[in-house]
Design a protein around this motif. Structure first.
Motif, PDB file in Angstrom:
ATOM      1  N   THR A  51     -56.114   5.410  29.471  1.00 23.88           N
ATOM      2  CA  THR A  51     -55.016   4.455  29.624  1.00 23.88           C
ATOM      3  C   THR A  51     -53.666   5.165  29.578  1.00 23.88           C
ATOM      4  OG1 THR A  51     -56.337   2.689  28.650  1.00 23.88           O
ATOM      5  CG2 THR A  51     -53.958   2.389  28.620  1.00 23.88           C
ATOM      6  N   SER A  52     -53.506   6.118  28.660  1.00 24.25           N
ATOM      7  CA  SER A  52     -52.217   6.816  28.561  1.00 24.25           C
ATOM      8  C   SER A  52     -51.966   7.691  29.779  1.00 24.25           C
ATOM      9  CB  SER A  52     -52.134   7.634  27.265  1.00 24.25           C
ATOM     10  OG  SER A  52     -52.718   8.898  27.377  1.00 24.25           O
ATOM     11  N   ARG A  85     -49.469   7.047  37.052  1.00 22.64           N
ATOM     12  CA  ARG A  85     -49.922   6.018  38.013  1.00 22.64           C
ATOM     13  C   ARG A  85     -49.512   6.335  39.444  1.00 22.64           C
ATOM     14  NH1 ARG A  85     -52.715   1.001  37.009  1.00 22.64           N
ATOM     15  NH2 ARG A  85     -53.357   0.402  39.085  1.00 22.64           N
ATOM     16  N   LEU A 126     -60.048  -0.520  33.788  1.00 20.68           N
ATOM     17  CA  LEU A 126     -58.927   0.356  33.435  1.00 20.68           C
ATOM     18  C   LEU A 126     -57.769   0.181  34.422  1.00 20.68           C
ATOM     19  CD1 LEU A 126     -57.845   2.743  31.686  1.00 20.68           C
ATOM     20  CD2 LEU A 126     -58.845   4.248  33.409  1.00 20.68           C
ATOM     21  N   LEU A 170     -53.187   7.126  32.848  1.00 22.88           N
ATOM     22  CA  LEU A 170     -52.902   6.203  33.950  1.00 22.88           C
ATOM     23  C   LEU A 170     -51.465   5.689  33.863  1.00 22.88           C
ATOM     24  CD1 LEU A 170     -53.954   4.703  36.431  1.00 22.88           C
ATOM     25  CD2 LEU A 170     -54.732   2.894  34.884  1.00 22.88           C
ATOM     26  N   ALA A 171     -51.017   5.330  32.681  1.00 30.00           N
ATOM     27  CA  ALA A 171     -49.652   4.815  32.518  1.00 30.00           C
ATOM     28  C   ALA A 171     -48.609   5.867  32.902  1.00 30.00           C
ATOM     29  CB  ALA A 171     -49.429   4.343  31.084  1.00 30.00           C
ATOM     30  N   ILE A 208     -59.117  11.245  33.981  1.00 24.92           N
ATOM     31  CA  ILE A 208     -59.423   9.827  33.801  1.00 24.92           C
ATOM     32  C   ILE A 208     -60.915   9.591  34.002  1.00 24.92           C
ATOM     33  CG2 ILE A 208     -59.160   7.528  34.847  1.00 24.92           C
ATOM     34  CD1 ILE A 208     -56.166   8.282  35.295  1.00 24.92           C
ATOM     35  N   PHE A 232     -61.133   5.854  26.205  1.00 25.53           N
ATOM     36  CA  PHE A 232     -60.480   4.792  26.973  1.00 25.53           C
ATOM     37  C   PHE A 232     -58.976   4.783  26.690  1.00 25.53           C
ATOM     38  CE2 PHE A 232     -59.132   0.495  27.978  1.00 25.53           C
ATOM     39  CZ  PHE A 232     -59.646   0.363  29.258  1.00 25.53           C
ATOM     40  N   GLU A 233     -58.595   4.974  25.441  1.00 23.52           N
ATOM     41  CA  GLU A 233     -57.163   5.059  25.105  1.00 23.52           C
ATOM     42  C   GLU A 233     -56.512   6.236  25.821  1.00 23.52           C
ATOM     43  OE1 GLU A 233     -56.766   5.213  20.851  1.00 23.52           O
ATOM     44  OE2 GLU A 233     -57.980   3.414  20.601  1.00 23.52           O
ATOM     45  N   HIS A 277     -56.134  -3.327  33.801  1.00 19.45           N
ATOM     46  CA  HIS A 277     -55.547  -3.646  32.497  1.00 19.45           C
ATOM     47  C   HIS A 277     -54.952  -2.440  31.769  1.00 19.45           C
ATOM     48  CE1 HIS A 277     -57.317  -7.607  32.732  1.00 19.45           C
ATOM     49  NE2 HIS A 277     -58.483  -7.033  33.034  1.00 19.45           N
ATOM     50  N   GLY A 278     -55.168  -1.241  32.274  1.00 16.52           N
ATOM     51  CA  GLY A 278     -54.838  -0.066  31.501  1.00 16.52           C
ATOM     52  C   GLY A 278     -53.491   0.571  31.748  1.00 16.52           C
ATOM     53  N   GLY A 279     -52.808   0.237  32.756  1.00 21.00           N
ATOM     54  CA  GLY A 279     -51.571   0.964  32.945  1.00 21.00           C
ATOM     55  C   GLY A 279     -50.776   0.391  34.024  1.00 21.00           C
TER      56      GLY A 279
END
Length: 186
Positions: free
Chosen positions: A150-151, A157, A181, A153-154, A134, A146-147, A184-186
């Motif tokens: 985000t994936s 997490r 991030l 982190l999701a 990350i 960034f995408e 808002h990212g995950g």
């Protein structure tokens, strides 16, 4: 984690470069899209990115011995990227392109110490840890990165060490990007 991994051509190249680096006794970790596929959401890629510990001479030694695994130094790429000489090189062959790079900063060095060995077809290969990946993606800062972050982190997490992330983000000057991030990212 279930045993997953890259498609057959990339897998063959990954095993080939792993065999070479292991034989050389070089500490390394898989980064980039293959690591994203292991920790987040897989996406299409035709290359393998590897960070390895060593100096410019070690990098050249690995490149010189890469022929034993069916790889050749991409001299055209090197000619077009002279500022990367001694820090990053590109190998071609065996169905893939492989980027070999030395650590760029203290975080990359720390990430090598924290790498995790993951199973792929009965082998255990070193991959960058998800929180370090990350940070690497946030450092680069392209929309695709960034995408990817985000994936990761999701998907990871609950396993992410947010204090570790925050500490390094502060050192690297990417606190705002990481904060966004995390919110808002995950």
């Amino acid at each position: 984690m279930a045993e997953t991994g890259p498609a057959s051509g990339l897998r063959q190249a990954l095993f080939g470069i792993a065999d070479l680096l292991d034989a050389e006794g070089v500490a390394y970790m898989v980064v980039g899209a293959l690591a994203v596929a292991m920790w987040g959401r897989p996406r299409a890629t035709a290359d393998i990115d590897v960070t390895l510990r060593g100096d410019a001479e070690q990098l050249e030694t690995v490149a010189a011995r890469a022929g034993s695994q069916g790889f050749a130094l991409d001299r055209d790429w090197m000619a077009w990227n002279p500022l990367l000489r001694g820090h990053h090189l590109r190998l071609i062959g065996a169905g893939a392109v492989i980027g070999l790079m030395r650590p760029r900063d203290a975080h990359d060095e720390a990430a090598l110490e924290r790498r995790r060995h993951l199973p792929i077809e009965g082998r255990r290969l070193p991959f960058v840890a998800p929180d370090d990946l990350i940070l690497m993606k946030v450092k680069v800062g392209r929309p695709r990165d960034f995408e990817d972050a985000t994936s990761i982190l999701a998907a990871q997490r609950s396993a992410i060490d947010e204090s570790y992330l925050s500490d390094w983000a502060s050192r690297l000057g990417v606190e705002d990007e990481l904060d966004y991030l995390l919110r808002h990212g995950g």
